[in-house]
Scaffold this motif. Structure first.
Motif, PDB file in Angstrom:
ATOM      1  N   THR A   1      51.409 -92.062 -41.130  1.00 20.85           N
ATOM      2  CA  THR A   1      51.683 -93.350 -40.479  1.00 20.85           C
ATOM      3  C   THR A   1      50.420 -94.187 -40.271  1.00 20.85           C
ATOM      4  O   THR A   1      50.500 -95.339 -39.834  1.00 20.85           O
ATOM      5  N   SER A   2      49.251 -93.593 -40.555  1.00 18.02           N
ATOM      6  CA  SER A   2      47.950 -94.247 -40.330  1.00 18.02           C
ATOM      7  C   SER A   2      47.751 -94.629 -38.867  1.00 18.02           C
ATOM      8  O   SER A   2      47.181 -95.676 -38.548  1.00 18.02           O
ATOM      9  N   LYS A   3      48.216 -93.746 -37.980  1.00 25.58           N
ATOM     10  CA  LYS A   3      48.040 -93.980 -36.552  1.00 25.58           C
ATOM     11  C   LYS A   3      47.030 -92.989 -35.981  1.00 25.58           C
ATOM     12  O   LYS A   3      46.900 -91.864 -36.459  1.00 25.58           O
ATOM     13  N   VAL A   4      46.333 -93.432 -34.943  1.00 21.04           N
ATOM     14  CA  VAL A   4      45.334 -92.609 -34.258  1.00 21.04           C
ATOM     15  C   VAL A   4      45.703 -92.569 -32.782  1.00 21.04           C
ATOM     16  O   VAL A   4      45.998 -93.606 -32.176  1.00 21.04           O
ATOM     17  N   TYR A   5      45.683 -91.362 -32.198  1.00 22.43           N
ATOM     18  CA  TYR A   5      46.107 -91.188 -30.812  1.00 22.43           C
ATOM     19  C   TYR A   5      44.967 -90.634 -29.968  1.00 22.43           C
ATOM     20  O   TYR A   5      44.308 -89.668 -30.352  1.00 22.43           O
ATOM     21  N   VAL A   6      44.779 -91.267 -28.816  1.00 21.33           N
ATOM     22  CA  VAL A   6      43.681 -90.920 -27.916  1.00 21.33           C
ATOM     23  C   VAL A   6      44.227 -90.689 -26.516  1.00 21.33           C
ATOM     24  O   VAL A   6      45.039 -91.475 -26.013  1.00 21.33           O
ATOM     25  N   ASN A   7      43.791 -89.597 -25.893  1.00 17.25           N
ATOM     26  CA  ASN A   7      44.069 -89.319 -24.486  1.00 17.25           C
ATOM     27  C   ASN A   7      42.756 -88.833 -23.895  1.00 17.25           C
ATOM     28  O   ASN A   7      42.351 -87.694 -24.102  1.00 17.25           O
ATOM     29  N   GLU A   8      42.081 -89.710 -23.166  1.00 15.85           N
ATOM     30  CA  GLU A   8      40.716 -89.398 -22.745  1.00 15.85           C
ATOM     31  C   GLU A   8      40.434 -89.953 -21.358  1.00 15.85           C
ATOM     32  O   GLU A   8      41.200 -90.769 -20.824  1.00 15.85           O
ATOM     33  N   SER A   9      39.320 -89.536 -20.795  1.00 17.88           N
ATOM     34  CA  SER A   9      38.875 -90.101 -19.531  1.00 17.88           C
ATOM     35  C   SER A   9      38.664 -91.605 -19.694  1.00 17.88           C
ATOM     36  O   SER A   9      38.122 -92.073 -20.694  1.00 17.88           O
ATOM     37  N   TYR A  10      39.098 -92.362 -18.696  1.00 14.36           N
ATOM     38  CA  TYR A  10      38.910 -93.814 -18.716  1.00 14.36           C
ATOM     39  C   TYR A  10      37.431 -94.178 -18.864  1.00 14.36           C
ATOM     40  O   TYR A  10      37.090 -95.229 -19.392  1.00 14.36           O
ATOM     41  N   PHE A  11      36.556 -93.289 -18.432  1.00 14.28           N
ATOM     42  CA  PHE A  11      35.122 -93.585 -18.427  1.00 14.28           C
ATOM     43  C   PHE A  11      34.423 -93.143 -19.716  1.00 14.28           C
ATOM     44  O   PHE A  11      33.211 -93.280 -19.842  1.00 14.28           O
ATOM     45  N   PHE A  12      35.192 -92.604 -20.663  1.00 14.67           N
ATOM     46  CA  PHE A  12      34.628 -92.163 -21.938  1.00 14.67           C
ATOM     47  C   PHE A  12      34.597 -93.354 -22.896  1.00 14.67           C
ATOM     48  O   PHE A  12      35.276 -93.390 -23.911  1.00 14.67           O
ATOM     49  N   ASN A  13      33.812 -94.369 -22.529  1.00 17.66           N
ATOM     50  CA  ASN A  13      33.773 -95.604 -23.311  1.00 17.66           C
ATOM     51  C   ASN A  13      32.425 -96.290 -23.124  1.00 17.66           C
ATOM     52  O   ASN A  13      31.503 -95.716 -22.564  1.00 17.66           O
ATOM     53  N   PHE A  14      32.339 -97.536 -23.580  1.00 20.29           N
ATOM     54  CA  PHE A  14      31.050 -98.234 -23.581  1.00 20.29           C
ATOM     55  C   PHE A  14      31.022 -99.405 -22.605  1.00 20.29           C
ATOM     56  O   PHE A  14      30.171-100.275 -22.699  1.00 20.29           O
ATOM     57  N   LYS A  15      31.942 -99.420 -21.663  1.00 19.95           N
ATOM     58  CA  LYS A  15      31.952-100.508 -20.699  1.00 19.95           C
ATOM     59  C   LYS A  15      30.800-100.355 -19.715  1.00 19.95           C
ATOM     60  O   LYS A  15      30.417 -99.251 -19.345  1.00 19.95           O
TER      61      LYS A  15
END
Length: 270
Positions: free
Chosen positions: A120-134
């Motif tokens: 389906t060319s889909k990517v699924y993520v379930n992660e800590s809200y803080f695991f990002n570049f904000k």
């Protein structure tokens, strides 16, 4: 030459090309794969423990320093007031940056697996809200250390870049830039491979690209769990970790039509 994905991410080193690669994996972050999807962990347990302890100590020390700066500001020695103000601002900003790092290491459960479905060319993520570049965050999220980000992305809108992580060991990270469909305008980021020596930075990216186009260099039995161990993989890594039921079912969707049926079954908007 700058990145073609705008705005350019801090620490950018180079853009990555999509397409099949002949490189073998040489990595233990692939935990499971079958003919429909693969799963990679992005955080290793030993690293999580180390950085959780490191950032916890840093939070304690900065908190102590902040108290000291307040004493300087309101103390009897007016010559120390300016030092106290500068120190208070600096320590507070440091605490503001470090607390999210502590949260995402302390609450990134079971390695934060990322799922790629090649049918389906889909990517699924379930992660800590803080695991990002904000950097800018609403103050109330600091009271939600277990806050999660659960998201479905389209692989066609995700593009890889390499960034420096500014470590003394010259490690690099691979980041997926999520763009507006059909453009290079970045609207989100997803960490793929957090810390990697420069010589190995293509292993995970290359394997996933090969997997997504069914190239023969992507051996689906390279994972920690073998292809026929899907039930055990889900029991150990997925169940009880907050993955929505529709998303777990969508891991094995074999077409966009089947995915649409799954979403309709669970009343998920397309």
């Amino acid at each position: 030459m700058p990145s073609k994905y705008r705005p350019q991410i801090v620490g950018w080193f180079g853009d990555l090309d999509k397409g099949p690669y002949s490189l073998p994996l040489h990595d233990d972050r692939l935990i499971y794969a079958n003919n429909n999807y693969c799963a990679f962990i992005r955080k290793e347990r030993n690293d999580q423990i180390f950085y959780t302890c490191l950032y916890f100590v840093a939070i304690i020390l900065l908190s102590i320093l902040i108290v000291g700066m307040v004493i300087f500001i309101f103390g009897f020695d007016h010559e120390l007031t300016l030092i106290g103000i500068i120190g208070f601002i600096t320590c507070s900003f440091g605490l503001y940056l470090i607390i999210p790092e502590f949260y995402q290491n302390a609450f990134s459960r079971l390695g934060s697996p990322i799922i790629f479905n090649r049918k389906t060319s889909k990517v699924y993520v379930n992660e800590s809200y803080f695991f990002n570049f904000k950097v800018l965050r609403h103050p109330k999220v600091f009271l939600q250390p277990k806050k999660r980000r659960i998201q479905e992305y389209d692989w066609n809108d995700m593009h890889g870049v390499i960034i420096h992580n500014f470590s003394r060991n010259a490690l690099t990270s691979t980041v997926l830039m999520v763009c507006q469909p059909g453009t290079n305008q970045v609207i989100d980021h997803v960490m793929l491979d957090p810390a990697r020596a420069a010589t190995g930075r293509m292993f995970v990216w290359g394997w996933i690209n090969s997997f997504m186009v069914n190239y023969n260099s992507a051996d689906i039995d390279d994972g920690e769990y073998k292809t026929d161990e899907e039930a055990k993989f889900k029991e150990d890594m997925i169940e009880g970790e907050g993955w929505p039921e529709w998303m777990v079912e969508a891991f094995n969707a074999t077409s966009l039509e089947e995915l649409a049926t799954i979403k309709q079954k669970y009343n998920i908007k397309p």
